[in-house]
Write a protein that holds these residues in place. Structure first.
Motif, short mmCIF file in Angstrom:
data_model
loop_
_atom_site.label_atom_id
_atom_site.label_comp_id
_atom_site.label_asym_id
_atom_site.label_seq_id
_atom_site.Cartn_x
_atom_site.Cartn_y
_atom_site.Cartn_z
N ALA A 97 45.11 50.62 51.39
CA ALA A 97 45.34 49.17 51.10
C ALA A 97 44.19 48.42 50.08
O ALA A 97 44.67 47.71 49.33
N LEU A 98 43.11 49.11 50.13
CA LEU A 98 42.17 48.55 49.18
C LEU A 98 42.39 49.02 47.74
O LEU A 98 42.23 48.07 46.94
N GLU A 99 42.88 50.17 47.56
CA GLU A 99 43.31 50.50 46.05
C GLU A 99 44.57 49.82 45.61
O GLU A 99 44.58 49.39 44.57
N SER A 100 45.46 49.51 46.62
CA SER A 100 46.75 48.64 46.28
C SER A 100 46.34 47.21 46.05
O SER A 100 46.58 46.66 44.95
N TYR A 101 45.28 46.60 46.91
CA TYR A 101 44.77 45.40 46.42
C TYR A 101 44.02 45.26 44.88
O TYR A 101 44.21 44.51 44.13
N ALA A 102 43.32 46.25 44.82
CA ALA A 102 42.49 46.30 43.52
C ALA A 102 43.37 46.47 42.28
O ALA A 102 43.12 46.14 41.22
N ALA A 103 44.38 47.06 42.36
CA ALA A 103 45.33 47.45 41.29
C ALA A 103 45.74 46.31 40.62
O ALA A 103 46.42 45.44 41.33
N GLY A 104 45.70 45.84 39.28
CA GLY A 104 45.93 44.79 38.35
C GLY A 104 44.83 43.64 38.78
O GLY A 104 45.25 42.70 38.20
N ALA A 105 44.03 43.75 39.50
CA ALA A 105 43.16 42.55 39.67
C ALA A 105 41.98 42.82 38.77
O ALA A 105 41.72 43.47 38.16
N GLU A 106 41.47 41.48 38.79
CA GLU A 106 40.27 41.10 37.83
C GLU A 106 39.18 40.71 38.58
O GLU A 106 39.22 40.02 39.49
N GLY A 107 37.82 40.92 37.87
CA GLY A 107 36.71 40.28 38.43
C GLY A 107 36.21 40.83 39.93
O GLY A 107 35.48 40.06 40.86
N LEU A 108 36.78 42.05 40.33
CA LEU A 108 36.35 42.93 41.40
C LEU A 108 35.07 43.70 41.32
O LEU A 108 35.13 44.37 40.37
N ASP A 109 34.01 43.81 42.34
CA ASP A 109 33.03 44.51 42.22
C ASP A 109 33.34 45.62 43.51
O ASP A 109 33.67 45.01 44.62
N ARG A 110 33.30 47.05 43.39
CA ARG A 110 33.16 47.88 44.34
C ARG A 110 31.90 47.75 45.08
O ARG A 110 30.78 47.86 44.29
N LEU A 111 31.75 47.69 46.47
CA LEU A 111 30.61 47.79 47.29
C LEU A 111 30.41 48.99 48.03
O LEU A 111 31.58 49.47 48.53
N THR A 112 29.50 49.48 48.35
CA THR A 112 29.31 50.42 49.31
C THR A 112 29.10 49.63 50.95
O THR A 112 29.07 48.36 50.80
#
Length: 369
Positions: A97-112
């Motif tokens: 679900a995280l990868e699906s949401y991030a696909a095509g999105a802009e301005g996101l940072d990956r966090l630990t």
């Protein structure tokens, strides 16, 4: 009997903003069934603007809305947005679900997990596999936005009638006759911005049958956790939309992110659904839920493809759809109101691809359960 160029059914943010835009060059009558504007979904919004929320069409609408929300000339004296941020959490099972949401999105940072906990200290680090953060997600002053559009509508000569539930829609001699209470109003154009009741309005008008499904979304207001300053926290929740929480005037609003299909009505939360959602939230944090100060629910109405329905109906002449905004109604209202006004003027404000994605014509000849 009164008349107008355009009658709008529904005084939520969709109908009110569209009325304000259209009233610049047409006479507008807005009919609202309840005692005041914004009674249902608009008044129960989570009040957050998230640029990456929704499908590709909705993300395009979000982008179009930004200039108005940031600089609402004629609607408000200053920006309708305020800093907030959005933190979405994923367990191992939710990584898809995280990868699906991030696909095509802009301005996101990956966090630990540790970085997520640094933002919201009550989170359980052991429950987080990964997180994404959208710094540019912002709060929306929904009431100021609604009232600003209402003032603009009236200043341009538009009329608002409340306590006016529509019970009849007939067309004769190029005019719609709209029965609301004991009154009949006429106009060549009727805009269906009736929210959860938009499907019923379409049936009354004999329009193309479009299945619009109201879905309940519940929320509870909890005391802020002792010893924490919550106002700087972002909205935070499960990327799989099993719960989310948002700081709210020194408290926390928590939602089970429910989406149960229901009939149109003045919504209230289901106790079991709310309890289950609060339990999911409680499992993700280190602070137990000790008290619910208040709870409520609203209806978010979806078309089968989860995309708004905007445009003239080809079966019912002069019947204009402005419906199916789902959970995106407040943040897309500036864009959809301008699109609606442009279409009625015969001067589309956006390109044909976006208009096709919104058009009610996409449902012609289809059957939906």
């Amino acid at each position: 009997m009164s008349s107008a160029d355009v009658i709008i059914i529904g005084g939520g943010i969709a109908g009110t903003s569209a009325g304000a835009e259209i009233a610049a060059d047409a006479s507008v009558l807005l009919l609202e069934a309840e005692p005041h504007l914004g009674y249902h979904s608009t008044g129960r919004s989570a009040a957050i603007f998230i640029r990456n929320y929704g499908n590709a069409t909705l993300r395009a609408l979000n982008a179009l809305a930004v200039p108005v929300l940031e600089n609402p000339a004629g609607i408000a004296d200053e920006t309708l947005l305020s800093p907030r941020g959005e933190l979405l959490l994923a367990s191992e099972a939710e990584m898809g679900a995280l990868e699906s949401y991030a696909a095509g999105a802009e301005g996101l940072d990956r966090l630990t997990a540790a970085e997520a906990v640094a933002l919201v200290p009550i989170l359980r680090e052991d429950r987080i596999t990964a997180a994404i953060y959208e710094n540019d997600a912002q709060g929306i002053d929904v009431d100021r936005m609604l009232q600003g559009y209402a003032r603009l509508l009236r200043s341009r000569g538009g009329r608002v009638v409340t306590d006016a539930p529509v019970t009849g829609l007939t067309r004769s001699g190029g005019l719609w006759q709209v029965t609301a209470g004991s009154d009949v109003h006429t106009a060549p154009i009727v805009i269906n911005a009736a929210g959860a009741w938009a499907g019923q309005m379409g049936q009354l008008a004999g329009a193309v049958p479009i299945t619009l499904t109201p879905k309940r979304r519940s929320a509870a207001l909890l005391p802020a956790p002792d010893g924490y300053e919550t106002e700087r926290w972002p909205l935070f929740g499960s990327v799989a939309e099993t719960w989310y929480a948002k700081p709210d005037a020194g408290r926390l609003m928590v939602s089970p992110a429910d989406a149960d299909a229901v009939e149109p009505h003045d919504a209230w939360p289901d106790d079991m659904v709310l309890a289950e959602g609060l339990h999911r939230y409680e499992c993700a944090v280190t602070v137990p839920v000790t008290r619910v100060e208040r709870s409520w629910a609203g209806l978010r109405t979806f078309a089968p493809d989860a995309t708004p329905v905007v445009g003239l109906d080809r079966r019912a002449e002069g019947f204009f759809w402005l419906a199916g905004q789902g959970g995106y109604g407040v943040q897309t209202a500036p864009a959809l109101s301008q699109i609606a006004a442009g279409l009625l003027r015969g001067e589309p404000s956006v390109g044909p691809d976006l208009l096709r994605a919104l058009s009610p014509e996409r449902f012609e000849g289809t059957v939906h359960p």
